[in-house]
Design a protein around this motif. Sequence first.
Motif, PDB file in Angstrom:
ATOM      1  N   UNK A 407     -66.343  -9.469 -28.443  1.00  0.00           N
ATOM      2  CA  UNK A 407     -67.321  -8.499 -28.969  1.00  0.00           C
ATOM      3  C   UNK A 407     -66.660  -7.127 -28.990  1.00  0.00           C
ATOM      4  N   UNK A 408     -67.346  -6.202 -29.603  1.00  0.00           N
ATOM      5  CA  UNK A 408     -66.906  -4.808 -29.513  1.00  0.00           C
ATOM      6  C   UNK A 408     -67.426  -4.305 -28.157  1.00  0.00           C
ATOM      7  N   UNK A 409     -66.569  -4.402 -27.142  1.00  0.00           N
ATOM      8  CA  UNK A 409     -67.047  -4.216 -25.768  1.00  0.00           C
ATOM      9  C   UNK A 409     -67.477  -2.777 -25.498  1.00  0.00           C
ATOM     10  N   UNK A 410     -66.822  -1.835 -26.154  1.00  0.00           N
ATOM     11  CA  UNK A 410     -67.241  -0.438 -25.958  1.00  0.00           C
ATOM     12  C   UNK A 410     -68.684  -0.264 -26.439  1.00  0.00           C
ATOM     13  N   UNK A 411     -68.979  -0.906 -27.602  1.00  0.00           N
ATOM     14  CA  UNK A 411     -70.345  -0.801 -28.141  1.00  0.00           C
ATOM     15  C   UNK A 411     -71.334  -1.486 -27.190  1.00  0.00           C
ATOM     16  N   UNK A 412     -70.920  -2.626 -26.634  1.00  0.00           N
ATOM     17  CA  UNK A 412     -71.799  -3.331 -25.686  1.00  0.00           C
ATOM     18  C   UNK A 412     -72.074  -2.435 -24.478  1.00  0.00           C
ATOM     19  N   UNK A 417     -77.123  -3.654 -21.192  1.00  0.00           N
ATOM     20  CA  UNK A 417     -77.128  -5.072 -20.843  1.00  0.00           C
ATOM     21  C   UNK A 417     -77.608  -5.978 -21.972  1.00  0.00           C
ATOM     22  N   UNK A 418     -78.646  -5.548 -22.699  1.00  0.00           N
ATOM     23  CA  UNK A 418     -79.210  -6.413 -23.732  1.00  0.00           C
ATOM     24  C   UNK A 418     -78.211  -6.740 -24.834  1.00  0.00           C
ATOM     25  N   UNK A 419     -77.192  -5.902 -24.965  1.00  0.00           N
ATOM     26  CA  UNK A 419     -76.206  -6.132 -26.027  1.00  0.00           C
ATOM     27  C   UNK A 419     -75.162  -7.187 -25.657  1.00  0.00           C
ATOM     28  N   UNK A 420     -75.170  -7.626 -24.409  1.00  0.00           N
ATOM     29  CA  UNK A 420     -74.206  -8.673 -24.000  1.00  0.00           C
ATOM     30  C   UNK A 420     -74.513  -9.967 -24.751  1.00  0.00           C
ATOM     31  N   UNK A 421     -73.496 -10.747 -25.129  1.00  0.00           N
ATOM     32  CA  UNK A 421     -73.772 -12.062 -25.724  1.00  0.00           C
ATOM     33  C   UNK A 421     -74.648 -12.898 -24.781  1.00  0.00           C
ATOM     34  N   UNK A 450     -65.953   1.323 -20.325  1.00  0.00           N
ATOM     35  CA  UNK A 450     -66.282  -0.043 -20.745  1.00  0.00           C
ATOM     36  C   UNK A 450     -66.985  -0.806 -19.622  1.00  0.00           C
ATOM     37  N   UNK A 451     -68.033  -0.209 -19.132  1.00  0.00           N
ATOM     38  CA  UNK A 451     -68.815  -0.818 -18.055  1.00  0.00           C
ATOM     39  C   UNK A 451     -70.298  -0.633 -18.371  1.00  0.00           C
ATOM     40  N   UNK A 452     -71.039  -1.710 -18.234  1.00  0.00           N
ATOM     41  CA  UNK A 452     -72.498  -1.611 -18.379  1.00  0.00           C
ATOM     42  C   UNK A 452     -73.035  -1.166 -17.019  1.00  0.00           C
TER      43      UNK A 452
END
Length: 458
Positions: A407-412, A417-421, A450-452
């Motif tokens: 995924x685009x981890x920066x965007x996640x 959290x909801x954006x995680x696969x 890059x941390x939720x």
Amino acid sequence: MTVTIVGSQLGDEGKGGIVDLYGDDVDVVARYQGGDNAGHTVVHEGEEYKLSLVPSGAIRGKVGVLGNGCVVNPRTLFDEIDTLQDRGLDPDVRIAERAHVILPFHRVLDGIEEEVKSESDQEVGTTGRGIGPTYEDKAGRRGVRVGDLLDPDVLRERLEYVVPQKRAVVEDVYGLDVDDLEDPDALDVDALFEEFRDFGRRFEAEDMTVNAGAFLSAAIDEGQNVMLEGAQGTIIDIDHGNYPYVTSSNPTAGGAATGTGLSPGVVGGGEIIGIVKAYLTRVGSGPLPTELGGVVGDTPGYDEQGEGENEELANYIREEGGEYGTVTGRPRRVGWLDLPMLRHSTRVSGFTGIAINHLDVLAGLDEVKVGHTYTLDGEELASMPATTEQWARCEANVRSFDGWPEADWQAVADEGYDALPENAKAYVEYIEDELDTPAYAIGVGPGRGETIVREQPF
Ligand code: IMP
């Protein structure tokens, strides 16, 4: 208040990143055990710094304390401080007067003992930094403490007792000639006195030594936020780890009290965050029931189960995760997440929250497995047995999860959290449920951003 950061596995869980993440609210960062066997890389304003002793917070203008539970090699410490100063920083580092000093002969003895043990496949795979021999002298009441470096008479008296004893060990126990050693001065009282007296002068001139417990208590009384940073991890804790394949100190949360001089009530009254890597790595010898094989080099002292199997997968994770030792450069052994290990760590340290790191490294795999329980002699175990020999006989009962895509981890991280696969969320929630502990943060990339972040502990 305090926040204590504890490695829940075998070290290298990415503790530095979490210390950094919560560091903005911190006034003082204190390490409570270990020495220059630890290693972390800090990126600050685009510059990369590799440190093994200076607490990372000191780069960001915080006060860094090396607590009494640490073992301090002044050569390494001043090398790091000088390098940071050359690069334009002015780290504020304080050293506990009660911390023990790693002397050059401790490294020599670390090397000799590993060599001798290797003749019967019993070596620990230490970092060679003299950690074990220094803690041995601490327990043997013949160590040299940082405070002793400030008093020439005491320093000389201590050296005059301990050095002849070490010479005798080298010559009479191991049958070696001190003059044939690479650095015979490592066992010369006069040479040691001169060098370490100079270190003492510098500690004094720069007003670096403190009574750690009093210093930290005063900071807390003034309302400052104190972070207690463990090095290494629970399974290489000398009491709660897989003895003898351990380091010689207590990375678990109890060590945060004894290694700083803050009371257990103060430490336990704060947050205790367990750092969990989404899979396992190990440097050095010892069992690893969920090992994926692909072992590099000779790793004696553990059950060979798994060796060679899934080698490709282990290599993939090692490369994706950059799993090579910061201090030694050694390739790390790789395994699936081990829940019995994490249940043990959670109980020993009383985690109030966890941070799960490197979830992105597993992205792209079809299937992600975990060791859910063990079977030992026909019995199912939810937690680790107490002896390493039993642990080596444990077979992991594996659970399988569907993999998640890249995924685009920066965007996640930005979206939360909801954006995680979905499948990655199922993995996180499984860990939270099994440990009955919420995930405060989830690392999805190497960068600080890059941390939720789900919880701010301060
Ligand atoms: P020592 O701490 O150098 O005595 O090494 C004892 C054991 O702890 C060895 O298996 C080392 O590989 C391991 N160890 C020490 N420091 C670290 C670390 O920072 N990360 C991972 N393993 C470590």
